[in-house]
Write a protein that holds these residues in place. Sequence first.
Motif, short mmCIF file in Angstrom:
data_model
loop_
_atom_site.label_atom_id
_atom_site.label_comp_id
_atom_site.label_asym_id
_atom_site.label_seq_id
_atom_site.Cartn_x
_atom_site.Cartn_y
_atom_site.Cartn_z
N GLU A 17 0.80 -1.22 0.00
CA GLU A 17 0.00 0.00 0.00
C GLU A 17 0.83 1.28 0.00
O GLU A 17 0.33 2.33 -0.40
N ARG A 18 2.10 1.19 0.43
CA ARG A 18 2.86 2.44 0.58
C ARG A 18 4.23 2.42 -0.06
O ARG A 18 4.57 3.31 -0.84
N LEU A 19 5.08 1.44 0.28
CA LEU A 19 6.47 1.47 -0.18
C LEU A 19 6.55 1.34 -1.71
O LEU A 19 7.19 2.16 -2.38
N VAL A 20 5.93 0.30 -2.26
CA VAL A 20 5.98 0.08 -3.71
C VAL A 20 5.32 1.23 -4.47
O VAL A 20 5.89 1.74 -5.45
N PRO A 21 4.13 1.70 -4.08
CA PRO A 21 3.55 2.86 -4.78
C PRO A 21 4.42 4.12 -4.70
O PRO A 21 4.50 4.87 -5.67
N ALA A 22 5.09 4.35 -3.57
CA ALA A 22 5.95 5.54 -3.45
C ALA A 22 7.11 5.47 -4.44
O ALA A 22 7.45 6.46 -5.10
N LEU A 23 7.73 4.29 -4.57
CA LEU A 23 8.82 4.13 -5.52
C LEU A 23 8.29 4.16 -6.96
O LEU A 23 8.95 4.69 -7.86
N GLY A 24 7.12 3.59 -7.17
CA GLY A 24 6.52 3.63 -8.49
C GLY A 24 6.23 5.05 -8.94
O GLY A 24 6.45 5.41 -10.12
N LEU A 25 5.75 5.88 -8.05
CA LEU A 25 5.47 7.28 -8.38
C LEU A 25 6.76 8.03 -8.70
O LEU A 25 6.81 8.83 -9.65
N ALA A 26 7.82 7.75 -7.91
CA ALA A 26 9.11 8.39 -8.18
C ALA A 26 9.64 7.97 -9.55
O ALA A 26 10.21 8.79 -10.29
N ALA A 27 9.45 6.70 -9.92
CA ALA A 27 9.90 6.22 -11.22
C ALA A 27 9.13 6.88 -12.36
O ALA A 27 9.70 7.27 -13.38
N ALA A 28 7.82 7.02 -12.17
CA ALA A 28 6.98 7.61 -13.21
C ALA A 28 7.31 9.08 -13.43
O ALA A 28 7.29 9.57 -14.57
N ARG A 29 7.62 9.78 -12.36
CA ARG A 29 7.89 11.22 -12.46
C ARG A 29 9.37 11.52 -12.74
O ARG A 29 9.71 12.66 -13.06
N GLY A 30 10.23 10.54 -12.54
CA GLY A 30 11.66 10.79 -12.68
C GLY A 30 12.24 11.55 -11.51
O GLY A 30 13.31 12.17 -11.63
N ASP A 31 11.56 11.50 -10.38
CA ASP A 31 12.03 12.21 -9.19
C ASP A 31 13.13 11.44 -8.48
O ASP A 31 13.17 10.20 -8.52
N ALA A 32 13.99 12.18 -7.81
CA ALA A 32 14.98 11.56 -6.92
C ALA A 32 14.31 11.30 -5.57
O ALA A 32 13.40 12.03 -5.15
N VAL A 33 14.73 10.23 -4.92
CA VAL A 33 14.18 9.88 -3.61
C VAL A 33 15.32 9.48 -2.69
O VAL A 33 16.30 8.89 -3.14
N ASP A 34 15.20 9.84 -1.43
CA ASP A 34 16.19 9.43 -0.42
C ASP A 34 15.76 8.09 0.14
O ASP A 34 14.83 8.01 0.95
N MET A 35 16.45 7.03 -0.27
CA MET A 35 16.08 5.69 0.16
C MET A 35 16.25 5.52 1.67
O MET A 35 15.48 4.78 2.30
N GLN A 36 17.24 6.17 2.26
CA GLN A 36 17.42 6.04 3.70
C GLN A 36 16.20 6.57 4.44
O GLN A 36 15.68 5.93 5.36
N ASP A 37 15.71 7.74 4.01
CA ASP A 37 14.53 8.32 4.65
C ASP A 37 13.31 7.44 4.42
O ASP A 37 12.51 7.20 5.33
N LEU A 38 13.15 6.96 3.19
CA LEU A 38 12.00 6.12 2.86
C LEU A 38 12.00 4.84 3.70
O LEU A 38 10.97 4.43 4.25
N LEU A 39 13.17 4.22 3.83
CA LEU A 39 13.28 2.97 4.59
C LEU A 39 13.08 3.20 6.08
O LEU A 39 12.52 2.35 6.78
N ARG A 40 13.54 4.32 6.59
CA ARG A 40 13.34 4.63 8.01
C ARG A 40 11.86 4.82 8.31
O ARG A 40 11.36 4.35 9.34
N ARG A 41 11.16 5.52 7.43
CA ARG A 41 9.72 5.73 7.66
C ARG A 41 8.95 4.41 7.54
O ARG A 41 8.01 4.17 8.30
#
Length: 534
Positions: free
Chosen positions: A181-205
């Motif tokens: 419900e959250r992790l995969v969609p968040a990464l999918g959205l970043a891939a679709a938009r071409g946005d950079a994401v901080d994996m450390q922050d994402l994994l901590r949350r």
Amino acid sequence: MAALPTSHRPLPRYPDISTHIHIYIAECMLCYMLWLVACCLLLLLYGVRFRSGCCHGHGPRGYPVIGCLVAFYRNRRRLLDWYTELLAASPTQTIVVNRLGARRTVVTANPVNVEHILRSNFGNYPKGKPFTDILGDLLGTGIFNVDGELWYAQRKLVSHEFSARALRELEVAVLEDEARERLVPALGLAAARGDAVDMQDLLRRFAFDVICRVSLGVDPGCLDPALPAPRLAAAFDAAAGIIARRGAAPVAAVWKAKRALDVGSEQRLREEIKVIHEAVMDLIHSRKKERALVNGSGDGQRNDLLSRMIEFGYPDQAIRDMVISFIMAGRDTTSSALTWFFWLLTRHRDVEQEILKEVTGASHAAGSEGKMRVLHAALCETMRLYPPVAWDSKHAAAGDVLPDGTRVERGDRVTYFQYGMGRMESIWGTDAAEFSLQRWLSLPEDTAPPAAVGGVSPFKYPVFQGGPRTCLGKEMAFVQMKFVASAVLRRFELVPVDEGRVPVFVPLLTAHMAGGLNVTVRSRGDQITGSTHT
């Protein structure tokens, strides 16, 4: 004969002024000499203690009174690597550090010593008051902050809970839901938009959501973009940072004085701890009311740790301290390991491809990754080089001699150094600095549980401690790490924004990557949000 007139009588002789001066000078010289002798004796005693402290182990160059303070200050920004160099140069892989303002410290990367500390002479090496003082305001009498009988009683309880099927099933369900419900969609959205994401922050949350749902039975929604950042998560972050600075303070009296005066960072810490304690206590009270309403019918029964402790009748404060301890332990350890794991895969694409082959044909259900030997080896190798906890310290209850001959005095801080151990050629061979899965895959397969570090002594690889204090959450941690790694790698390729950057390993309460792990996300072409499996 007539008496002499009074004015002609001889006057009594008194010492002249020069005599007074001579006496004063003699007294001053005597005092000075006594002071000088006292100082010399103190220096002599310190020198004897200093020399005896270093006679069975190498260490940084020291001087009377200040010890190795100069060298320590020069290396303060590279402390981990400095200690590693000193340990590698020592014939026993043990050093003794004497520094003005700090207690005598024995640091070891010798597996035989580690086994002595963690198992053979376990009773002589409790965490000790210096450690429990640092964490006590937040953790209270939770399992990670106590020794002796109180620790033993909690250990027995937690061991039973962690082996309970209900808690394991809850973790699996939470992992699958949080990823889907959250992790995969968040990464999918970043891939679709071409946005950079901080994996450390994402994994901590992600990890904070999971540990709160398993420990407290509540969902803080850290990964839900529709929800505001939870105050509880911010309080944990702030409290952990300030407590880490307590532990790193050159002189403990400074933070203790600030706490007594309720000023600066200690005032902030008190406020953040109040938020945490009140939130957990409110939850305990509301959960008790909820339980009373169902009146033991079993309807709506919860399996989270807090609810189970309430069911067993533990006092409110004991429940509070226990669940806070587990949130602190689980919120950053797995996310730290996974952050470095994903970074290392960006440097070793051949390893990534091997893992991808393994996870692609495996079941997508959480908890089914136990047979993934390549993934398991990669996670173990990651934590060898970048352990979530860089070092762990005990405090000697009585004098002792370590197996390598190093003398330990009562009250000494005795540290086994996981970060340095992972880099010792004497332990791992000449390729110790390299990321190599073969050191794990070459070990014979056995019947050990999937979460076991197959064939490697916990005293050679003490990432999960060893002996009576072996981490009870080790198996759950591997389940979570393997599940997240599989869910991400099946769908996405991560590319560092700065591919030439070598991140800095920062050892706080739990180690983290300075500046985070900023990546761009590329879809591997799998269906991202439509699948019901992760």
